[in-house]
Design an enzyme around this catalytic site. Structure first.
Site, mmCIF file in Angstrom:
data_model
loop_
_atom_site.group_PDB
_atom_site.id
_atom_site.type_symbol
_atom_site.label_atom_id
_atom_site.label_comp_id
_atom_site.label_asym_id
_atom_site.label_seq_id
_atom_site.Cartn_x
_atom_site.Cartn_y
_atom_site.Cartn_z
ATOM 1 N N LYS A 178 33.766 37.972 33.904
ATOM 2 C CA LYS A 178 34.451 37.463 35.109
ATOM 3 C C LYS A 178 35.589 36.528 34.690
ATOM 4 O O LYS A 178 35.482 35.289 34.753
ATOM 5 C CB LYS A 178 33.461 36.764 36.038
ATOM 6 C CG LYS A 178 33.971 36.590 37.467
ATOM 7 C CD LYS A 178 32.856 36.138 38.385
ATOM 8 C CE LYS A 178 33.348 35.893 39.805
ATOM 9 N NZ LYS A 178 33.760 37.128 40.489
ATOM 10 N N TYR A 213 35.483 32.375 35.569
ATOM 11 C CA TYR A 213 35.219 31.656 36.819
ATOM 12 C C TYR A 213 33.977 32.213 37.504
ATOM 13 O O TYR A 213 33.474 33.279 37.166
ATOM 14 C CB TYR A 213 36.424 31.740 37.750
ATOM 15 C CG TYR A 213 36.598 33.073 38.468
ATOM 16 C CD1 TYR A 213 36.229 33.214 39.805
ATOM 17 C CD2 TYR A 213 37.130 34.180 37.813
ATOM 18 C CE1 TYR A 213 36.391 34.422 40.468
ATOM 19 C CE2 TYR A 213 37.293 35.384 38.467
ATOM 20 C CZ TYR A 213 36.928 35.506 39.790
ATOM 21 O OH TYR A 213 37.074 36.709 40.437
ATOM 22 N N LEU A 241 32.066 44.555 37.518
ATOM 23 C CA LEU A 241 31.441 43.246 37.458
ATOM 24 C C LEU A 241 29.979 43.369 37.871
ATOM 25 O O LEU A 241 29.652 44.080 38.826
ATOM 26 C CB LEU A 241 32.153 42.277 38.408
ATOM 27 C CG LEU A 241 31.603 40.849 38.404
ATOM 28 C CD1 LEU A 241 31.893 40.167 37.083
ATOM 29 C CD2 LEU A 241 32.194 40.044 39.556
ATOM 30 N N GLU A 271 35.008 49.757 41.858
ATOM 31 C CA GLU A 271 34.596 48.699 42.793
ATOM 32 C C GLU A 271 35.766 48.337 43.685
ATOM 33 O O GLU A 271 36.837 48.948 43.601
ATOM 34 C CB GLU A 271 34.085 47.473 42.032
ATOM 35 C CG GLU A 271 35.036 46.939 40.984
ATOM 36 C CD GLU A 271 34.371 45.940 40.042
ATOM 37 O OE1 GLU A 271 33.369 45.311 40.427
ATOM 38 O OE2 GLU A 271 34.874 45.789 38.909
#
Length: 282
Positions: A147, A33, A204, A179
């Site tokens: 992702k 996505y 990411l 993260e």
């Protein structure tokens, strides 16, 4: 009037938007996505999102059901049909529907879904007052650079933050921050250096991250891309997160301890201002 959603070639009221129970996104989280920012009815940095989308698809040996130009056409049509001025546009591609089997099915048609979400981005209360985070062990899989829609671990981290009465969680591995639950994490040292995790499979590759680091370099701010520890974060002068729908948002406490003076810091606020200015001018 209900929101209009795109599903496999059709624009539908959200209550009529459906995919197969055999869709591999539903059965296996076998999909990817992207979320693009919308400001003043326009997509922001969307080309970079589509480049990352292609990379994610390639890493999972998955085909796209539409070309980049066709995707952009659908995105703009959704923005128009929903009258979206400010918010986000969610795009998801799965491997498609097939009888349940772990191996990749043959000759399936990928599923493409898109929808809009109206959000207050420019005048976010969270950015104004800053957010508080807790640290949560990072239990995600080893390819966080893709992702994917497999987001249960970040969901659990976010829920742990809710239960703790804070805004978000910072994930850590071997004492080092990776993260946030849905964002890239940064600290600013007392010497004024911006520190954020270097790119790799562990995090990411954020689109907003890239834009903000470019802006920091242009503004002659010192940047270090390296892993930093929870102890470093607790001792930092400032901290912040970045994502497509939060831009630059200051972090004012970690695990109940104030970062700096416990208020949004000047460098984080400056970076947010620079990012918004660039986005509105693009």
């Amino acid at each position: 009037m209900s929101r209009i959603v795109y599903v496999n070639g059709s624009y539908l009221p959200e209550e009529d938007a459906k995919v197969s129970v055999f869709d591999r996104g539903f059965l296996f989280a076998d999909g990817v996505y992207e979320v693009s920012t919308v400001l003043e009815g326009r997509l922001i940095d969307n080309e970079a999102h589509l480049v990352r989308l292609k990379r994610s698809l390639n890493e999972l040996q998955m085909e796209s059901p539409a070309s980049p130009s066709e995707i952009v056409e659908i995105q703009n049509e959704l923005i128009k049909r929903n009258g979206l001025n400010e918010g986000g546009l969610y795009l998801q591609i799965t491997r498609g529907a097939a009888d349940r089997d772990f191996a990749f099915p043959k000759n399936t048609t990928p599923t493409l879904v898109m929808f809009t979400q109206e959000k207050n981005l420019l005048n976010s209360p969270a950015a104004e007052k800053g957010i508080s985070v807790i640290s949560v062990e990072d239990i995600r899989w080893g390819r966080r650079d893709i992702k994917t829609v497999g987001l249960l671990a970040p969901v659990l981290a976010k829920q742990a933050a809710v239960v703790a009465g804070v805004d978000d969680a910072w994930l850590y591995e071997d004492g080092y921050v990776t993260e946030g639950s849905s964002n890239n994490a940064y600290i600013i040292t007392k010497a004024g250096t911006i520190v954020t995790r270097n790119l790799g499979n562990e995090i990411l590759h954020g689109i907003t991250r890239r834009a903000v680091l470019e802006l920091a370099n242009e503004a002659d701010m010192e940047v270090e891309e390296r892993a930093f520890t929870l102890d470093e974060a607790a001792d930092a002068a400032e901290a912040f997160v970045t994502s497509a729908t939060t831009f630059v948002t200051p972090v004012i406490s970690l695990d109940g301890k104030a970062i700096g003076d416990g208020k949004p810091g000047p460098l984080a606020k400056r970076l947010r201002q620079l990012y918004i200015e660039q986005a509105l001018e693009s």
